[in-house]
Scaffold this active site. Structure first.
Site, PDB file in Angstrom:
ATOM      1  N   HIS A 236      -8.461   6.519  -0.656  1.00  0.00           N
ATOM      2  CA  HIS A 236      -8.216   5.530  -1.703  1.00  0.00           C
ATOM      3  C   HIS A 236      -9.560   5.255  -2.389  1.00  0.00           C
ATOM      4  CE1 HIS A 236      -7.349   1.442  -3.283  1.00  0.00           C
ATOM      5  NE2 HIS A 236      -6.067   1.744  -3.159  1.00  0.00           N
TER       6      HIS A 236
ATOM      7  N   ASP B  36      -9.908   3.444   7.739  1.00  0.00           N
ATOM      8  CA  ASP B  36      -9.185   2.635   6.758  1.00  0.00           C
ATOM      9  C   ASP B  36      -7.727   2.584   7.223  1.00  0.00           C
ATOM     10  OD1 ASP B  36      -7.641   1.725   4.695  1.00  0.00           O
ATOM     11  OD2 ASP B  36      -8.491   3.030   3.150  1.00  0.00           O
TER      12      ASP B  36
ATOM     13  N   GLN C  83      -2.826   1.530   5.479  1.00  0.00           N
ATOM     14  CA  GLN C  83      -1.440   2.022   5.475  1.00  0.00           C
ATOM     15  C   GLN C  83      -0.927   2.359   6.868  1.00  0.00           C
ATOM     16  OE1 GLN C  83       0.539   1.916   2.967  1.00  0.00           O
ATOM     17  NE2 GLN C  83      -0.932   1.579   1.323  1.00  0.00           N
TER      18      GLN C  83
ATOM     19  N   LYS D  47      -0.381  -6.162   3.259  1.00  0.00           N
ATOM     20  CA  LYS D  47       0.400  -4.938   3.522  1.00  0.00           C
ATOM     21  C   LYS D  47       1.103  -5.017   4.872  1.00  0.00           C
ATOM     22  CE  LYS D  47      -2.630  -1.974   0.792  1.00  0.00           C
ATOM     23  NZ  LYS D  47      -1.953  -1.661  -0.467  1.00  0.00           N
TER      24      LYS D  47
ATOM     25  N   CYS E 215      -4.504   4.910  -7.061  1.00  0.00           N
ATOM     26  CA  CYS E 215      -5.933   4.741  -6.696  1.00  0.00           C
ATOM     27  C   CYS E 215      -6.431   5.898  -5.851  1.00  0.00           C
ATOM     28  CB  CYS E 215      -6.186   3.418  -5.975  1.00  0.00           C
ATOM     29  SG  CYS E 215      -5.876   1.995  -6.988  1.00  0.00           S
TER      30      CYS E 215
HETATM   31  N1  PLP Z   1      -6.906   1.929   1.452  1.00  0.00           N
HETATM   32  C1  PLP Z   1      -5.662   2.356   1.338  1.00  0.00           C
HETATM   33  C2  PLP Z   1      -5.230   3.594   2.068  1.00  0.00           C
HETATM   34  C3  PLP Z   1      -4.747   1.648   0.566  1.00  0.00           C
HETATM   35  O1  PLP Z   1      -3.494   2.088   0.454  1.00  0.00           O
HETATM   36  C4  PLP Z   1      -5.187   0.490  -0.117  1.00  0.00           C
HETATM   37  C5  PLP Z   1      -4.261  -0.227  -1.010  1.00  0.00           C
HETATM   38  O2  PLP Z   1      -3.300   0.289  -1.490  1.00  0.00           O
HETATM   39  C6  PLP Z   1      -6.498   0.077   0.045  1.00  0.00           C
HETATM   40  C7  PLP Z   1      -7.339   0.832   0.831  1.00  0.00           C
HETATM   41  C8  PLP Z   1      -7.014  -1.142  -0.629  1.00  0.00           C
HETATM   42  O3  PLP Z   1      -6.364  -2.278  -0.112  1.00  0.00           O
HETATM   43  P1  PLP Z   1      -6.576  -3.703  -0.780  1.00  0.00           P
HETATM   44  O4  PLP Z   1      -6.299  -3.527  -2.246  1.00  0.00           O
HETATM   45  O5  PLP Z   1      -5.578  -4.573  -0.094  1.00  0.00           O
HETATM   46  O6  PLP Z   1      -7.978  -4.125  -0.521  1.00  0.00           O
END
Ligand code: PLP
Length: 417
Positions: A134, A211, A214, A237, A375
């Site tokens: 991401h 990370d 998900q 999430k 993203c």
């Molecule tokens: N990493 C992953 C794999 C994500 O799917 C997301 C959000 O969709 C993020 C990071 C960023 O999360 P946040 O916008 O809640 O900080």
């Protein structure tokens, strides 16, 4: 919660219709049609238990934490710290000192890039990420690269969306300082073999950041069993509020790292000559925190524990298999992301139809999907596509809803044929 029911038995006792009663928003009508919410990877809906817990906080407990001796401040502090303990248990961290509240995954990664980065990463040092990250696990490292003249190495993935790990060991050298990798890809659904990745990185004495944005809501996470050095996720999430997230970090690393932000709560003493910093985890929590968010997140974790994360994982896997089978039967559909192991996410493209058109037509059917690059522009670049349409499932979704999605996709094809 009694999950015994015949309404939708999916190999386990799991009453999805009863669970849906906990989520007020699922009764919403969209353009006259019942809402079908398949945008769970972007954010999840909130059960009544979370909404009511936040309401209780504001009606009965609202006060600032850590700084007062009065009754309400003690109550708010107790609940805020109880949230930390709930999260510690949920991911099996050794100590609450290793649980730091952040705004979310993005802020947690930025915290590490700034703090770990400024403590340990110097010119020509290397960071390993993957091609399916991401943007929030790419850009903070690029900012650090600019500042420190560091190097970013990228692990590629194949056309199924599986990481190519054959040469992984070869990327390491004495200048490698960190591996930062996504557990479950938000655009491909790939579940990465993080345990293996962590083992390899540790054999080179390189720490690993996972990370978990998900994965936290779909899998049992045990940070001690994984052995990861950092694990980050977002509250919104995992059926909790927005604006709250978690950074888990191993205590010895956190202790060595410089503070990320300065301000109240993160200090032990301040003079104009010198400031000493507070103990963990407060060293990384400058200013008034998101108290309501932490308490709401505690309620969401208690709610998930009540159902059982293993039950959730099995049911969501059933939904994924069902949807994959149905969508694969439509010849015009190409699924983007066919990795061996997947989370409940299906990204797809339809021949000659732009994802935004698909999303718009399906919206008129009451079906909420996400369209775009999610993203993860490097993932789109890999497949030479501008965007995908993504359906992401939660334990409150049903097979009937997936049938509606299939009918909707067929309608889109008809409109454009
Ligand atoms: N990493 C992953 C794999 C994500 O799917 C997301 C959000 O969709 C993020 C990071 C960023 O999360 P946040 O916008 O809640 O900080």
């Amino acid at each position: 919660m009694n999950l015994q029911s015949n309404s939708e038995k999916v190999g386990i006792s799991f009453d999805v219709h009863k669970i849906r009663e906990d989520f007020p928003i699922l009764k919403t009508k969209v353009r006259g049609k019942p809402l079908v919410y398949f945008d769970n990877a972007a954010t999840t809906q909130k059960p009544r238990q979370v909404i009511e817990r936040i309401k209780k906080y504001y009606e009965e407990e609202n006060s600032n934490v850590h700084r007062g001796v009065h009754f309400l401040s003690e109550v708010a502090t107790r609940e805020y710290e109880a949230a930390r303990e709930t999260i510690r248990k949920f991911i099996n961290a050794e100590s609450t000192e290793e649980i730091i509240f952040t705004k979310g995954t993005t802020e947690a990664i930025n915290l590490i890039a700034n703090s770990f980065g400024k403590t340990f990463i110097n010119e020509n040092d290397e960071i390993i990420i993957s091609e399916m990250e991401h943007h929030s696990n790419i850009v903070p490292w690029q900012l650090l690269r600019e500042e420190r003249k560091a190097i970013i190495n990228v692990i590629p993935f194949d056309d199924n969306g599986d990481l190519i790990l054959d040469d992984f060991e070869k990327i390491f050298n004495e200048r490698t300082k960190l591996v930062s990798i996504v557990h479950v890809s938000n655009s491909l659904g790939t579940v990465n073999p993080i345990k293996k990745i962590i083992e390899i990185a540790h054999s080179f004495a390189v720490p690993v950041l996972i990370d978990g944005a998900q994965s936290i809501m779909h899998n049992k996470i045990d940070v001690q069993d994984l052995g990861c050095d950092f694990f980050v996720f977002s509250g919104h999430k995992i059926y909790g509020p927005t604006g709250i997230g978690v950074l888990y970090g191993k205590r010895d690393l956190l202790e060595q790292m410089k503070p990320y932000q300065g301000g109240g709560d993160m200090i032990r003493s301040v003079t104009f000559q010198k400031t000493t910093y507070n103990d963990l985890p407060y060293k990384f929590e400058a200013g008034t925190p998101n108290i309501e968010g932490a308490i709401g997140l505690m309620a969401s974790i208690e709610y998930l524990n009540g159902i059982g994360i293993d039950q959730i994982a099995s049911y969501e896997n059933e939904l994924l298999n069902y949807a994959t089978e149905k969508i694969s039967q439509i010849p015009q559909v190409k699924i983007i992301g066919t990795a061996k192991e997947k989370g409940p996410i299906i990204s797809f493209v339809l021949e000659n139809i732009h994802p935004h058109d698909i999303g718009t037509i399906l919206d008129y059917e009451g079906i909420a999907l996400r369209t775009g690059h999610h993203c993860t522009q490097p993932v789109m670049e890999h497949f030479k596509i501008p965007a995908t349409t993504r359906a992401s499932f939660s334990f409150y979704n049903t097979k009937e809803e997936i049938d509606l999605l299939i009918q909707g996709i067929q309608k889109v094809i008809k409109v454009f044929s």
